[in-house]
Design a protein around this motif. Structure first.
Motif, PDB file in Angstrom:
ATOM      1  N   THR A  49       0.960  -1.267  -0.111  1.00  0.00           N
ATOM      2  CA  THR A  49       0.075   0.110   0.042  1.00  0.00           C
ATOM      3  C   THR A  49       0.916   1.342   0.068  1.00  0.00           C
ATOM      4  O   THR A  49       0.321   2.209  -0.801  1.00  0.00           O
ATOM      5  CB  THR A  49      -1.134  -0.022   1.255  1.00  0.00           C
ATOM      6  OG1 THR A  49      -1.766  -1.198   1.236  1.00  0.00           O
ATOM      7  CG2 THR A  49      -1.838   1.200   1.200  1.00  0.00           C
ATOM      8  N   HIS A  50       1.956   1.304   0.910  1.00  0.00           N
ATOM      9  CA  HIS A  50       2.684   2.620   0.938  1.00  0.00           C
ATOM     10  C   HIS A  50       3.270   2.796  -0.551  1.00  0.00           C
ATOM     11  O   HIS A  50       3.589   4.046  -0.985  1.00  0.00           O
ATOM     12  CB  HIS A  50       3.738   2.329   2.042  1.00  0.00           C
ATOM     13  CG  HIS A  50       4.814   1.734   1.741  1.00  0.00           C
ATOM     14  ND1 HIS A  50       4.965   0.235   1.948  1.00  0.00           N
ATOM     15  CD2 HIS A  50       6.199   1.834   1.341  1.00  0.00           C
ATOM     16  CE1 HIS A  50       5.931  -0.167   1.865  1.00  0.00           C
ATOM     17  NE2 HIS A  50       6.830   0.734   1.245  1.00  0.00           N
ATOM     18  N   ARG A  51       4.064   1.629  -1.003  1.00  0.00           N
ATOM     19  CA  ARG A  51       4.567   1.701  -2.394  1.00  0.00           C
ATOM     20  C   ARG A  51       3.889   2.400  -3.700  1.00  0.00           C
ATOM     21  O   ARG A  51       3.869   3.362  -4.223  1.00  0.00           O
ATOM     22  CB  ARG A  51       5.042   0.434  -2.914  1.00  0.00           C
ATOM     23  CG  ARG A  51       6.340   0.051  -2.534  1.00  0.00           C
ATOM     24  CD  ARG A  51       7.309  -0.879  -3.051  1.00  0.00           C
ATOM     25  NE  ARG A  51       6.610  -1.629  -4.276  1.00  0.00           N
ATOM     26  CZ  ARG A  51       6.971  -1.145  -5.583  1.00  0.00           C
ATOM     27  NH1 ARG A  51       7.325   0.172  -6.018  1.00  0.00           N
ATOM     28  NH2 ARG A  51       6.166  -1.847  -6.705  1.00  0.00           N
ATOM     29  N   TYR A  54       3.215   6.234  -2.652  1.00  0.00           N
ATOM     30  CA  TYR A  54       4.116   7.087  -2.983  1.00  0.00           C
ATOM     31  C   TYR A  54       4.303   7.048  -4.576  1.00  0.00           C
ATOM     32  O   TYR A  54       4.721   8.243  -5.032  1.00  0.00           O
ATOM     33  CB  TYR A  54       5.452   6.416  -2.285  1.00  0.00           C
ATOM     34  CG  TYR A  54       5.612   6.720  -0.844  1.00  0.00           C
ATOM     35  CD1 TYR A  54       5.051   7.812  -0.163  1.00  0.00           C
ATOM     36  CD2 TYR A  54       6.145   5.571   0.068  1.00  0.00           C
ATOM     37  CE1 TYR A  54       4.931   7.907   1.285  1.00  0.00           C
ATOM     38  CE2 TYR A  54       6.057   5.817   1.177  1.00  0.00           C
ATOM     39  CZ  TYR A  54       5.623   6.911   1.910  1.00  0.00           C
ATOM     40  OH  TYR A  54       5.560   7.076   3.324  1.00  0.00           O
ATOM     41  N   ASP A  85      11.289   5.049   2.479  1.00  0.00           N
ATOM     42  CA  ASP A  85      11.106   4.616   3.650  1.00  0.00           C
ATOM     43  C   ASP A  85      11.801   5.541   4.652  1.00  0.00           C
ATOM     44  O   ASP A  85      12.744   5.967   4.644  1.00  0.00           O
ATOM     45  CB  ASP A  85      11.867   3.168   3.784  1.00  0.00           C
ATOM     46  CG  ASP A  85      11.351   2.106   4.623  1.00  0.00           C
ATOM     47  OD1 ASP A  85      10.103   2.616   5.422  1.00  0.00           O
ATOM     48  OD2 ASP A  85      12.044   1.319   4.920  1.00  0.00           O
TER      49      ASP A  85
END
Length: 189
Positions: A49-51, A54, A85
């Motif tokens: 999800t974070h990738r 971003y 990160d």
């Protein structure tokens, strides 16, 4: 391109919930601009999800620049910055994307000419099995240009020439002193 606008992020709890809002069958998220604000829409895909967030935020930043980039460079930059990160209070960017590394290890690569010719209408951008290779190879090229000795020193010049609207092949050769084809060979090596 104008003043910054507010950004709204919509995070759906599952792919099923996201499906009705998805722009295409391939995306786990997308960036959309409007005159009043920018939007990032995605679903909770677990550890990725974070990738995705971003990646889409990088598209937002690129959209607000005045530079027109080839598709490989735009997606490669978005994938490169998708690895942001926080490690011991410092930002780290450029970690390997292991799914891309595995894909590239198991696949026949696109030729440099094929990679450079991909547009928003290409099969390599719109069909899952082909798009996965395109994203992986675009990430690998931008990763090399950002971090590899002999390339990273001239990467800012390349981007500067792109900002001056120098055509990509000429900008590449002027900045790096090597052709696009030679960069493709170096990447595969």
């Amino acid at each position: 391109r104008g003043q910054p606008r507010p950004v709204s992020v919509y995070l759906f709890g599952s792919e099923r919930d996201f499906r009705a809002f998805r722009q295409d069958k391939l995306s786990a998220g997308y960036y959309q601009s409007s005159p009043e604000r920018d939007y990032i829409v995605l679903y909770d895909s677990g550890p990725e999800t974070h990738r995705v967030l971003y990646h889409e935020y990088a598209h937002l930043v690129l959209q607000h620049s005045s530079v027109s980039l080839p598709r490989w460079l735009e997606e490669g930059i978005a994938e490169f910055y998708s690895t942001v990160d926080m490690v011991r209070g410092k930002l780290r960017i450029g970690s390997p994307v292991m799914s891309h590394a595995r894909m590239l290890a198991a696949s026949d690569w696109l030729t440099p000419g094929q990679l450079a010719s991909i547009t928003a209408n290409s099969a390599f951008y719109n069909e899952q099995d082909k798009a996965t290779l395109f994203y992986a190879q675009s990430w690998a090229m931008v990763h090399m240009l950002n971090l590899a000795p002999g390339w990273r020193e001239d990467y800012p010049r390349f981007l500067g020439l792109m900002a001056e609207a120098v055509p990509p092949p000429s900008a590449f050769e002027q900045a790096f002193g090597r052709t696009w084809e030679q960069a493709g060979q170096a990447l595969v090596a």
